[in-house]
Write a protein that holds these residues in place. Structure first.
Motif, mmCIF file in Angstrom:
data_model
loop_
_atom_site.group_PDB
_atom_site.id
_atom_site.type_symbol
_atom_site.label_atom_id
_atom_site.label_comp_id
_atom_site.label_asym_id
_atom_site.label_seq_id
_atom_site.Cartn_x
_atom_site.Cartn_y
_atom_site.Cartn_z
ATOM 1 N N VAL A 41 -11.367 59.040 37.716
ATOM 2 C CA VAL A 41 -12.633 59.311 37.587
ATOM 3 C C VAL A 41 -13.540 58.269 37.236
ATOM 4 O O VAL A 41 -14.557 58.023 37.715
ATOM 5 N N GLY A 42 -13.011 57.577 36.444
ATOM 6 C CA GLY A 42 -13.731 56.323 35.898
ATOM 7 C C GLY A 42 -14.187 55.344 36.889
ATOM 8 O O GLY A 42 -15.196 54.960 37.136
ATOM 9 N N LEU A 43 -13.148 55.069 37.528
ATOM 10 C CA LEU A 43 -13.438 53.799 38.570
ATOM 11 C C LEU A 43 -14.436 54.701 39.852
ATOM 12 O O LEU A 43 -14.967 53.936 40.446
ATOM 13 N N MET A 98 -20.202 45.402 32.228
ATOM 14 C CA MET A 98 -21.037 45.353 30.938
ATOM 15 C C MET A 98 -21.169 46.738 30.281
ATOM 16 O O MET A 98 -20.737 46.831 29.391
ATOM 17 N N VAL A 99 -21.842 47.514 31.220
ATOM 18 C CA VAL A 99 -22.074 48.741 30.678
ATOM 19 C C VAL A 99 -20.672 49.622 30.195
ATOM 20 O O VAL A 99 -20.771 50.093 29.030
ATOM 21 N N ILE A 100 -19.718 49.511 31.064
ATOM 22 C CA ILE A 100 -18.489 50.257 30.829
ATOM 23 C C ILE A 100 -17.806 49.854 29.441
ATOM 24 O O ILE A 100 -17.376 50.436 28.494
ATOM 25 N N THR A 106 -11.820 52.128 26.147
ATOM 26 C CA THR A 106 -10.421 52.658 26.686
ATOM 27 C C THR A 106 -10.639 52.616 28.243
ATOM 28 O O THR A 106 -9.582 52.108 28.745
ATOM 29 N N LEU A 107 -11.640 53.067 28.923
ATOM 30 C CA LEU A 107 -11.872 52.967 30.151
ATOM 31 C C LEU A 107 -11.927 51.656 30.762
ATOM 32 O O LEU A 107 -11.328 51.222 31.543
ATOM 33 N N TYR A 108 -12.473 50.610 30.109
ATOM 34 C CA TYR A 108 -12.697 49.268 30.270
ATOM 35 C C TYR A 108 -11.095 48.795 30.382
ATOM 36 O O TYR A 108 -10.811 47.819 31.489
ATOM 37 N N LEU A 109 -10.325 48.982 29.445
ATOM 38 C CA LEU A 109 -9.116 48.259 29.251
ATOM 39 C C LEU A 109 -8.051 49.151 30.524
ATOM 40 O O LEU A 109 -7.326 48.386 31.012
ATOM 41 N N ALA A 110 -8.398 50.527 30.643
ATOM 42 C CA ALA A 110 -7.472 51.047 31.618
ATOM 43 C C ALA A 110 -7.712 50.745 33.108
ATOM 44 O O ALA A 110 -6.811 50.441 33.954
ATOM 45 N N LEU A 111 -9.008 50.326 33.316
ATOM 46 C CA LEU A 111 -9.423 49.754 34.757
ATOM 47 C C LEU A 111 -8.986 48.534 34.979
ATOM 48 O O LEU A 111 -8.679 47.999 36.275
ATOM 49 N N GLY A 112 -9.066 47.585 33.929
ATOM 50 C CA GLY A 112 -8.377 46.341 33.873
ATOM 51 C C GLY A 112 -9.012 45.511 34.990
ATOM 52 O O GLY A 112 -10.522 45.397 35.239
ATOM 53 N N ALA B 88 -2.113 51.007 25.005
ATOM 54 C CA ALA B 88 -2.745 50.537 26.070
ATOM 55 C C ALA B 88 -3.626 49.294 25.865
ATOM 56 O O ALA B 88 -4.020 48.875 26.988
ATOM 57 N N ASP B 89 -4.053 48.916 24.762
ATOM 58 C CA ASP B 89 -4.619 47.726 24.708
ATOM 59 C C ASP B 89 -3.949 46.478 24.953
ATOM 60 O O ASP B 89 -4.329 45.547 25.272
#
Lengths: 201, 371
Positions: A41-43, A98-100, A106-112, B88-89
């Motif tokens: 959903v995030g992506l 930048m916004v995310i 969490t979403l930032y790291l999950a999308l990587g 996760a980090d």
């Protein structure tokens, strides 16, 4: 050319002419980031945003700067369209990144890595180029960009939902992680053909 | 002509406009700190700019976490615990260095943690006493054809409080990266607080493998040269019970910690039985043997065994063959109570560990330093 109405283009881009399921654009991140619904959903939202904004911006750039018939300068600069479209997309992805990062770590790291890779998500460049080929006007271009993004998001969220269930089923080892997703994507694409008669571009 | 100029203007103008927009957006969205970093639950509080790595921030604040690679995630030494961090980090670059338990308790490599929010970090207590020292070379002696014994007199601060089996890091000037660090075990006994002694083997260039940066630098030092070292580091905890036997096994250049342990133990716990097994390739690689033989005549509890893995000449009265064979030959079959300290090349460590485990030594009683 008599183009269809705004909502027709929007719905057609989501269902009948889904950019992923009918054109198979944007497959790499579709396969890689579809393990969990949440990240999908995030992506998806990021793609919707980038796709809509860049469609509008690229339309302006193409018709006001590059196309000799409608531009302010009258030079035939259409050969620049590819590189400028990608530059605009890249800039927008930077912005979204930048916004995310600010809104959700969490979403930032999950999308990587797949967040910066939206830059080269072919679904977005595909939408920008198709709306030029189909000669949409500004409003219809936004409809098409938004629809393409939503369609891509719909596809990735659905496949993520299926993959979450898939974890509990016995997939033949030879199909591994990705093989089975390819097959499911094919079946999904066939299912989407069911929408075909409803509206068309 | 106007086509060329037009396209260049449009292209550059558009890119410039996009960059300006991004730069403005960055002002609004990127949080540049400063953030507070809490060390060991309030023991120290640091402030740091956003975007820098935790390792750099700690070093800037005089907390010296061991790191040999200089923050490239190739040595895996700079482990710290972030209690608020989740699995996760953890970045893919770190995963190779963290075991399952470390992943679960929030251990991370400090060089890979970018500071983007306030952090709480746990650092092993002994690392907080690590300091940076200026030191001067006071003696360099070649003990074999490729191993040098170097002594450094500490200048500022004047003494280092190091203990059994500890090591230090030497800062090595590097034209490409500024400075890199290399770790060396201390070979001087623990009472000698103002002088640090190291045994350094030279690693010359061999085929495509470049010469060792650390050993080349240290071998070229002359008396009077100044170096920067940080220390002491070390996880080894000596069982100080005089009845517990200590088994030291070294090979090649893995002599430094043995010398530190043996000299210190004979001084402080003279009743404690100590074994030293040391493996060399040829007669030319043997060093410190006379020193140990004299010590073992004075101290009946200290036994020393050297072994040559390649052919020995007629004058050699020690063991031959790989060192783990001697370990197997001399030690009894039940090593439940003993403690072992191994230092040397990985194949030697693996072979000796196998022998010790076969003799019922408890795995947690075997400490090793592979290099």
């Amino acid at each position: 050319m008599d183009s269809p109405a705004f909502w027709v283009i929007l719905l057609a881009a989501i269902f009948t002419n889904n950019i992923l399921l009918s054109n198979f654009l944007g497959m790499c991140s579709f396969l890689a980031v579809s393990k969990r619904v949440e990240t999908a959903v995030g992506l998806g939202l990021a793609v919707v945003f980038v796709c809509t904004c860049t469609s509008a911006l690229n339309w302006i750039i193409y018709y006001k700067l590059l196309n000799p018939e409608t531009s302010w300068i009258g030079l035939d600069l259409r050969f620049l369209s590819f590189i400028l479209f990608i530059a605009v997309i890249a800039a927008f992805v930077q912005f979204v990144e930048m916004v995310i990062e600010k809104v959700s770590q969490t979403l930032y790291l999950a999308l990587g890595i797949f967040l910066p890779l939206i830059t080269v998500n072919c679904a977005i460049l595909g939408a920008c180029l198709l709306l030029i080929i189909r000669q949409y006007d500004f409003v219809r271009s936004i409809a098409y960009g938004l629809g393409s993004g939503l369609g891509w998001m719909l596809a990735i969220v659905v496949i993520a939902g299926i993959r979450e269930r898939l974890r509990f089923s016995h997939v033949p080892a030879a199909l591994g992680q990705t093989g089975i997703v390819m097959i499911i994507t094919g079946i999904m694409a066939m299912a989407f053909i069911g929408f075909a008669g409803m509206i068309s571009l | 002509m106007s086509l060329y100029i037009g396209s260049i203007v449009i292209f550059c103008g558009l890119l410039l406009a996009l960059s300006v927009v991004l730069e403005i957006a960055a002002r609004f969205f990127v949080d540049a700190g400063p953030f507070t970093i809490d060390v060991n639950n309030g023991e120290r509080t640091l402030t740091a700019e956003g975007g820098s790595t935790l390792l750099n921030v700690l070093t800037d604040n005089k907390i010296f976490i061991p790191s040999a690679c200089g923050g490239q995630a190739t040595c895996g030494y700079c482990k710290v615990r972030l209690p608020d961090s989740s699995i996760a980090d953890v970045l893919p670059t770190e995963k190779a260095f963290l075991n399952r338990q470390e992943l679960a308790n929030g251990t991370r490599l400090a060089c890979q943690v970018k500071i983007r929010r306030p952090l709480s970090v746990r650092i092993p207590q002994h690392l907080l006493s690590v300091q940076q020292y200026r030191a001067k070379v006071i003696s360099t002696v070649s003990v074999t054809h490729d191993i040098k014994e170097l002594q450094f007199k500490l200048i500022d601060p004047p003494t280092m409080d190091y203990s059994y089996g500890h090591y230090i890091q030497v800062s090595i000037p590097d034209p490409q990266e500024g400075a890199i660090s290399r770790a060396y075990s201390v070979s001087s006994p623990i009472d000698q607080k103002d002088v640090i002694e190291l045994n350094v083997r030279l690693h010359p260039a061999r085929g495509k493998i470049p010469a060792g940066k650390g050993s080349t630098y240290l071998h070229n030092l002359k008396v009077g040269d100044e170096v920067i070292i940080t220390g002491p580091y070390g996880e080894f905890e000596l069982d100080t019970d005089p009845k517990t036997e200590l088994i030291c096994v070294g090979g090649g250049a893995g002599m430094a910690p043995m010398k530190n342990l043996i000299l210190s133990i004979l001084e402080h716990i003279p009743k404690k039985p100590v074994w030293l097994f040391f493996g060399c390739r040829t007669r030319a690689d043997v060093f410190y043997l006379d020193l140990y033989q004299k010590l073992s005549q004075k101290h009946p509890h200290f036994k020393v065994i050297y072994a040559l893995s390649e052919k020995a000449d007629d004058h050699w009265d020690g063991e031959t063959g790989f060192i783990h064979l001697s370990v197997d030959k001399y030690l009894p079959d039940d090593l439940r109570a003993q403690q072992a300290f191994l230092c040397g090349p990985p194949p030697m460590i693996d072979a000796v560990t196998e022998v010790l485990l076969d003799k019922n030594m408890r795995p947690e009683r075997i400490f090793y330093d592979k290099f």
